[in-house]
Scaffold this motif. Structure first.
Motif, PDB file in Angstrom:
ATOM      1  N   PHE A  60       0.810  -1.217   0.000  1.00  0.00           N
ATOM      2  CA  PHE A  60       0.000   0.000   0.000  1.00  0.00           C
ATOM      3  C   PHE A  60       0.848   1.273   0.000  1.00  0.00           C
ATOM      4  O   PHE A  60       0.412   2.321  -0.415  1.00  0.00           O
ATOM      5  CB  PHE A  60      -1.029  -0.071   1.143  1.00  0.00           C
ATOM      6  CG  PHE A  60      -0.844   0.921   2.244  1.00  0.00           C
ATOM      7  CD1 PHE A  60      -1.673   2.033   2.343  1.00  0.00           C
ATOM      8  CD2 PHE A  60       0.139   0.736   3.190  1.00  0.00           C
ATOM      9  CE1 PHE A  60      -1.505   2.935   3.372  1.00  0.00           C
ATOM     10  CE2 PHE A  60       0.310   1.633   4.214  1.00  0.00           C
ATOM     11  CZ  PHE A  60      -0.512   2.734   4.304  1.00  0.00           C
ATOM     12  N   THR A  61       2.104   1.154   0.443  1.00  0.00           N
ATOM     13  CA  THR A  61       2.952   2.339   0.453  1.00  0.00           C
ATOM     14  C   THR A  61       3.431   2.709  -0.954  1.00  0.00           C
ATOM     15  O   THR A  61       3.928   3.806  -1.170  1.00  0.00           O
ATOM     16  CB  THR A  61       4.186   2.135   1.343  1.00  0.00           C
ATOM     17  OG1 THR A  61       4.930   1.038   0.822  1.00  0.00           O
ATOM     18  CG2 THR A  61       3.798   1.826   2.761  1.00  0.00           C
ATOM     19  N   THR A 145      -2.365  12.817   8.395  1.00  0.00           N
ATOM     20  CA  THR A 145      -1.638  11.601   8.025  1.00  0.00           C
ATOM     21  C   THR A 145      -0.156  11.658   8.333  1.00  0.00           C
ATOM     22  O   THR A 145       0.500  10.624   8.343  1.00  0.00           O
ATOM     23  CB  THR A 145      -1.771  11.347   6.509  1.00  0.00           C
ATOM     24  OG1 THR A 145      -1.021  12.354   5.810  1.00  0.00           O
ATOM     25  CG2 THR A 145      -3.209  11.429   6.058  1.00  0.00           C
ATOM     26  N   GLY A 147       1.930  13.169   6.337  1.00  0.00           N
ATOM     27  CA  GLY A 147       2.596  13.445   5.068  1.00  0.00           C
ATOM     28  C   GLY A 147       1.821  14.506   4.304  1.00  0.00           C
ATOM     29  O   GLY A 147       0.611  14.627   4.458  1.00  0.00           O
ATOM     30  N   TYR A 150       2.411  12.431  -0.224  1.00  0.00           N
ATOM     31  CA  TYR A 150       2.133  11.002  -0.132  1.00  0.00           C
ATOM     32  C   TYR A 150       1.587  10.699   1.257  1.00  0.00           C
ATOM     33  O   TYR A 150       2.322  10.780   2.237  1.00  0.00           O
ATOM     34  CB  TYR A 150       3.406  10.203  -0.377  1.00  0.00           C
ATOM     35  CG  TYR A 150       3.890  10.245  -1.809  1.00  0.00           C
ATOM     36  CD1 TYR A 150       2.988  10.414  -2.856  1.00  0.00           C
ATOM     37  CD2 TYR A 150       5.225  10.094  -2.122  1.00  0.00           C
ATOM     38  CE1 TYR A 150       3.422  10.444  -4.166  1.00  0.00           C
ATOM     39  CE2 TYR A 150       5.661  10.123  -3.434  1.00  0.00           C
ATOM     40  CZ  TYR A 150       4.764  10.307  -4.452  1.00  0.00           C
ATOM     41  OH  TYR A 150       5.185  10.325  -5.744  1.00  0.00           O
ATOM     42  N   HIS A 151       0.323  10.339   1.298  1.00  0.00           N
ATOM     43  CA  HIS A 151      -0.307  10.239   2.610  1.00  0.00           C
ATOM     44  C   HIS A 151      -0.209   8.858   3.228  1.00  0.00           C
ATOM     45  O   HIS A 151      -0.073   8.719   4.420  1.00  0.00           O
ATOM     46  CB  HIS A 151      -1.763  10.690   2.509  1.00  0.00           C
ATOM     47  CG  HIS A 151      -1.878  12.021   1.855  1.00  0.00           C
ATOM     48  ND1 HIS A 151      -2.779  12.292   0.860  1.00  0.00           N
ATOM     49  CD2 HIS A 151      -1.148  13.146   2.019  1.00  0.00           C
ATOM     50  CE1 HIS A 151      -2.619  13.545   0.460  1.00  0.00           C
ATOM     51  NE2 HIS A 151      -1.637  14.068   1.133  1.00  0.00           N
ATOM     52  N   MET A 152      -0.293   7.831   2.379  1.00  0.00           N
ATOM     53  CA  MET A 152      -0.233   6.455   2.875  1.00  0.00           C
ATOM     54  C   MET A 152      -1.146   6.304   4.092  1.00  0.00           C
ATOM     55  O   MET A 152      -0.703   5.970   5.185  1.00  0.00           O
ATOM     56  CB  MET A 152       1.202   6.069   3.199  1.00  0.00           C
ATOM     57  CG  MET A 152       2.073   6.135   1.968  1.00  0.00           C
ATOM     58  SD  MET A 152       3.774   5.778   2.264  1.00  0.00           S
ATOM     59  CE  MET A 152       4.526   7.375   2.082  1.00  0.00           C
ATOM     60  N   TRP A 155      -5.794   2.285   4.240  1.00  0.00           N
ATOM     61  CA  TRP A 155      -5.297   0.932   3.994  1.00  0.00           C
ATOM     62  C   TRP A 155      -6.419  -0.059   4.213  1.00  0.00           C
ATOM     63  O   TRP A 155      -7.458   0.286   4.783  1.00  0.00           O
ATOM     64  CB  TRP A 155      -4.057   0.635   4.808  1.00  0.00           C
ATOM     65  CG  TRP A 155      -4.178   0.674   6.305  1.00  0.00           C
ATOM     66  CD1 TRP A 155      -5.327   0.676   7.050  1.00  0.00           C
ATOM     67  CD2 TRP A 155      -3.095   0.709   7.227  1.00  0.00           C
ATOM     68  NE1 TRP A 155      -5.019   0.717   8.364  1.00  0.00           N
ATOM     69  CE2 TRP A 155      -3.667   0.724   8.511  1.00  0.00           C
ATOM     70  CE3 TRP A 155      -1.712   0.698   7.102  1.00  0.00           C
ATOM     71  CZ2 TRP A 155      -2.880   0.750   9.658  1.00  0.00           C
ATOM     72  CZ3 TRP A 155      -0.943   0.719   8.243  1.00  0.00           C
ATOM     73  CH2 TRP A 155      -1.529   0.748   9.500  1.00  0.00           C
TER      74      TRP A 155
END
Lengths: 368, 596
Positions: A60-61, A145, A147, A150-152, A155
């Motif tokens: 997922f990253t 998040t 970030g 890029y929030h990652m 999930w």
């Protein structure tokens, strides 16, 4: 009339007016494009293959990297496909948070589109404004998040963290601010004669060809066809939220711009409703150790409405702890290759980047 | 030329008024950006809290984390001694490493900017290179947000009131679903393997259980432990003490998972079918083993697999040693022992029961007739309590008492029992007495948290209504003047005194004499080995110091041909798994001696 000599020109590969590396090879006569061919391969990082070597959580990253301007729909689509395979319930609160994140992503992506669209028309004030305002949304993402780009965050099973204290208030304040700013944007861009003249009648996607070519999202809605995954096949809690899907007739850049302009207002509407209706409770359904998590064998197809249109993930599991195959289908593939090559002939060279921007092309998504 | 809309041309110029507004941008250095409380910046690792499990390194999808050894950090049980080093050139700040850190030592900080002219600085050992970053933590992970599963799947047990009525097994075992869920929690760091005296392949068999391959799990277990059913029920499980999850939560139930794996093969035939032991052709060598305890049985099993002719000489009527006679049947039933012994015999181990060395057969005979000898005699003789009237009727050692009960004989403990000691044997003695309807009190010198007994045993005893009196030092046994029988025990209350920061020591409080009336006093303060059977000439060569036989790492004694293991040697703890490790290592030693 003297027939002018045909010349070959290359737009790109360094950011041809869009995010990411891609090249358009043009044959021109004078200022007029005779034919266009899209060349990709400048940023192929084998995302789909890399995912096969990572376990379900590790993968997922990587997803956000499919499209820098709007990483969140990738995360959500993957999460939904995996949840379907794994029969994972998602807590109600997480669904609301996901909707808010999706709409914030839509807004920040709009801001970036706004910058690119006006910038490629030679209007350089608007990018300064919109990128500045986008940062207020990125601040919200950072608080939520950790970030900015890029929030990652989304999930399988829910979202990664609960909303921080005071975050919803800050979000509502930011929404009020952006709403006010949109009026000012109108004055410098949408009411601007230069922009109107540049956009109207340029880069037309014909309504009768749109479906055949696989056009999606604002580009499709700009041809007058009402199509939006959030309405057609509602996911998360979009069916509980009241919002409109704007359409415009014409299929030109102007129509697409008006669709997007209205969509941001709808996003604000959605966010306000989602914050008001959000229930308490869990935000993540933690059921398995990520190191050992296996997903039952099978295939799943999930799709969501990104700012550029429908994106879908086809996820295949062989029952192991890694995805067997993940196939990504985004809007960029059709818009950046098929549609672009078909609509560029006959256009002016100066409009090429302008048209590219209006189609919402994200090259990394073409070269997964 | 089309008409030009004048309003549309002029309106954008209205933007000029923005000049008088505060800009979006930060006026660096007069203003600085403040990172959010959740920002994912550079790493920080609390080096003392970190146990070097390497979970961060495993989850890192960029291979950005290496586990390296640092000068000032040594490995110990439960700490690999390694610490993460981040390659910031590869890190993508996804923070999965933080979310999977079982101890919560690894965090991200608010550090936005990192500038260096030295490319090597990209390698950051968090905590060592940036100790001051501790004050700027942002993205952290508590037990709720962590991806680790901290809660153990509870074990089903007989109710406390129910179980004192019989010797039925207390622990009921995991169901398949429960075992899968419990196995799923393991993060496969392997700290347990390092701590286990026998270095069992714990992450591997737990993985197999988690994947649903119970047969594989059993095969992996039998690879270096031939008595898993015993270990699955009564092991002292030092592995669980060092489990990475126990730092913040509950350790993986390693023992119960092993038990589950063995329960999937309820008969000897099934064990044989699943484990499918490869027995090598006879190699012509023979080995004699003294004592059929865990050490002797283990040595016998692996020697037999390697083609040795193995004979065990056992003084008792049953094999198993202390696990047969010392452990109560509610913890380890007779059928379980029998199954394990039958499996051993089925692969060629010969056991001569009721054959006491020194009486029924001489040690010389064993020594001469075999190419190697393994001695695993255990600790048979209890230590005396060392107080007045200890020889009165009604005073018995826990070891003797348990042996009587486990041999199906009877011993009347009366209505009230006092047990002296705080180890597993003391608890066993107490819980067995409770099963005969006695009112039991345990007297222990130190605090309850100092008791060497397994915490689950202590809990079990409490559930069964056993009273534990901590900080009680027995001074004398009171006997009836006429009959001479025990009628009570006197003890002094103690306070705990820590000298020079050492382990707190109990010091008796003067004048605090208390009398506990009882019919039986059970002493459980330790045992020693009995070497009377050993001829004098061997005793000297074997080198016995402080009651324990001295051996090298291959469990070879001072006599080349004699190997030894179990409680009676100096290696490891006095527990079954250490005995198994002795047996297993002795096989390597015997192999080296005979096969070269």
């Amino acid at each position: 009339m003297v027939r002018e000599k045909e010349t070959t020109l290359y737009i790109g590969p360094q950011h041809p007016g869009i995010t990411g590396n891609m090249m358009v090879k043009l044959k021109v006569q004078g200022d007029t494009v005779v034919s266009a061919a899209t060349h990709v391969g400048y940023l192929h990082r084998a995302f789909e293959k890399l995912i096969e070597r990572r376990n379900w959580i590790q993968a997922f990253t990587l997803l956000c990297r499919f499209c820098v301007p709007e990483p969140d729909p990738m995360e959500l689509t993957y999460a939904r496909a995996v949840e379907e395979l794994d029969n994972r319930e998602v807590p109600e609160r997480a669904k609301y948070i996901r909707v808010i994140v999706m709409e914030l992503a839509r807004m920040q992506s709009f801001m970036l589109w706004y910058a690119g669209q006006s910038g490629s028309a030679g209007l350089y004030l608007t990018p300064q404004w919109s990128v500045g305002d986008r940062n207020y949304i990125l601040d919200l993402f950072e608080d939520l998040t950790g970030g900015r780009i890029y929030h990652m965050y989304i999930w399988p099973g829910g979202v990664r963290r609960d909303l921080p204290e005071g975050w919803t208030d800050k979000t509502l304040r930011t929404m009020d601010y952006i709403e006010k700013r949109l009026d000012e944007y109108n004055k410098i861009l949408f009411d601007n004669t230069i922009f109107q003249k540049r956009a109207q009648g340029v880069g037309i996607v014909p309504k009768d060809k749109a479906i055949e070519w696989g056009v999606v999202g604002p580009v499709l809605r700009g041809t007058g066809i009402k199509s939006d995954v959030r309405i057609d096949e509602p996911y998360e809690v979009y069916d509980k939220i009241d919002f409109d899907v704007p359409t415009q007739e014409g299929g030109d850049i102007w129509a697409r711009a008006l669709v997007r302009k209205e969509e941001v207002r709808q996003s604000i509407r959605i966010i306000r409703q989602a914050i008001a209706d959000m229930p308490g409770g869990a935000y993540y359904n933690k059921v398995s150790n990520p190191m050992k998590w296996t997903v039952p064998a099978g295939q799943a197809w999930a799709k969501t409405e990104s700012v550029r249109g429908e994106i879908g993930f086809h996820v295949t599991s062989d029952g192991g702890n890694k995805p067997y195959r993940v196939h990504v289908k985004g809007a960029a593939y059709t818009h950046g290759v098929t549609v672009l090559e078909k609509i560029l002939p006959g256009q002016n060279i100066a409009d090429v980047s302008f048209i590219l921007n209006s189609l919402g092309v994200c090259p990394p998504e073409i070269e997964r | 030329m089309s008409f030009i809309d004048l309003k549309g041309m002029l309106q954008p110029l209205g933007a000029v008024k923005q000049l008088f507004k505060k800009p979006h941008t930060i006026q660096y250095p007069y203003e600085t950006n403040k990172a959010s409380d959740n920002y994912r910046g550079l790493h920080f690792n609390d080096l003392d809290q970190c146990i070097g499990c390497g979970n961060c390194s495993t989850i890192c999808q960029n291979d950005a984390i290496d586990m390296i050894s640092l000068d000032n950090i040594d490995g110990k049980k439960g700490d690999s001694g390694l610490r993460p080093r981040i390659d910031n050139g590869r890190c993508c700040w996804c923070a999965l490493c933080v979310d999977v850190c079982p101890t919560g030592s690894l965090n991200l900080t608010k550090d936005y900017i990192f500038v260096t002219d030295n490319p090597n600085d990209f390698l950051l050992t968090p905590g060592l290179d940036n100790p001051d970053a501790k004050d700027r933590l942002s993205y952290t992970c508590d037990m709720n947000t962590s991806l680790s599963l901290y809660d153990r799947v509870p074990m089903r047990e007989l109710d406390g009131k129910e179980r004192v009525k019989s010797f039925a097994e207390v622990v009921l075992g995991y169901s398949e679903e429960e075992a899968r869920a419990e196995a799923d929690r393991c993060i496969s760091c392997g700290l347990c393997t390092e701590a286990c005296p026998e270095n069992m392949h714990i992450p591997e068999y737990i993985n197999a259980i988690a994947r649903g391959n119970d047969d594989d799990a059993l095969r992996i277990i039998y690879d270096n432990n031939p008595l898993p059913e015993m270990c699955g029920k009564v092991c002292t499980r030092v592995c669980e003490d060092v489990c990475a999850l126990q730092v913040r939560g509950e350790a993986v139930a390693i023992r119960w998972l092993k038990r589950y794996a063995t329960e999937t093969a309820p008969t000897v035939e099934m064990i044989k079918e699943i484990v499918d032991p490869k027995i090598e052709e006879p190699n012509g060598f023979s080995v004699g083993i003294v004592g059929a305890g865990p050490a002797g049985l283990t040595a016998a099993y692996y020697l037999a697999l390697k083609g040795y002719d193995v004979t065990i000489y056992e003084a008792q009527a049953h094999a198993g040693g202390m696990i047969m006679y010392g452990i109560p049947k509610y913890r380890f039933p007779l059928e379980s022992i029998d199954k394990q012994i039958q499996y051993m015999e089925s692969i060629g181990v010969k056991i001569k029961y009721n054959t006491k060395v020194g009486k029924d057969i001489t040690f010389d005979e064993i020594y001469t007739n075999n190419d190697a000898v393994f001695v695993g005699i255990g600790l048979q003789n209890p230590w005396n309590i060392g107080i007045k009237n200890e020889d009165s009727p009604g005073v018995i050692s826990a070891i003797e008492y348990l042996k009587i009960i486990n041999s199906d004989e009877t011993y009347d403990v009366g209505k009230k029992v006092a047990v002296i000691g705080g180890g597993n044997v003391a608890i066993d003695g107490a819980r067995v007495s409770a099963r005969f309807g006695a009112d039991v009190t345990i007297l222990y010198r130190r605090r309850v948290e100092d008791m060497p007994a397994d915490w689950e045993e202590i809990e079990g005893a409490e559930h069964e209504g056993i009273n534990i009196v901590p900080q009680a030092i027995p001074t004398r046994i009171i006997k009836d003047e006429k009959t001479g029988k025990v009628i009570g025990i006197e003890y002094l209350k103690a306070k705990m005194v820590a000298e020079d920061g050492g382990r707190p020591r109990p010091v008796a409080i003067e004048g605090s004499e208390t009398i506990y009336e009882c019919d039986t006093v059970i002493g459980a303060i330790g045992q020693q080995a009995d070497f009377d059977w050993l001829p004098e000439n061997y005793k000297e060569d074997l080198i016995i110091e402080r009651g324990k036989i001295q051996v090298n790492d291959l469990r070879q004694t001072g006599v080349t041909k004699i190997f030894a293991g179990g409680d009676s040697v100096k290696y490891g703890n006095s527990d079954a798994i250490s005995a198994i490790a002795d047996g297993f290592n002795a096989v390597k030693g015997i192999d080296k001696l005979l096969l070269k």
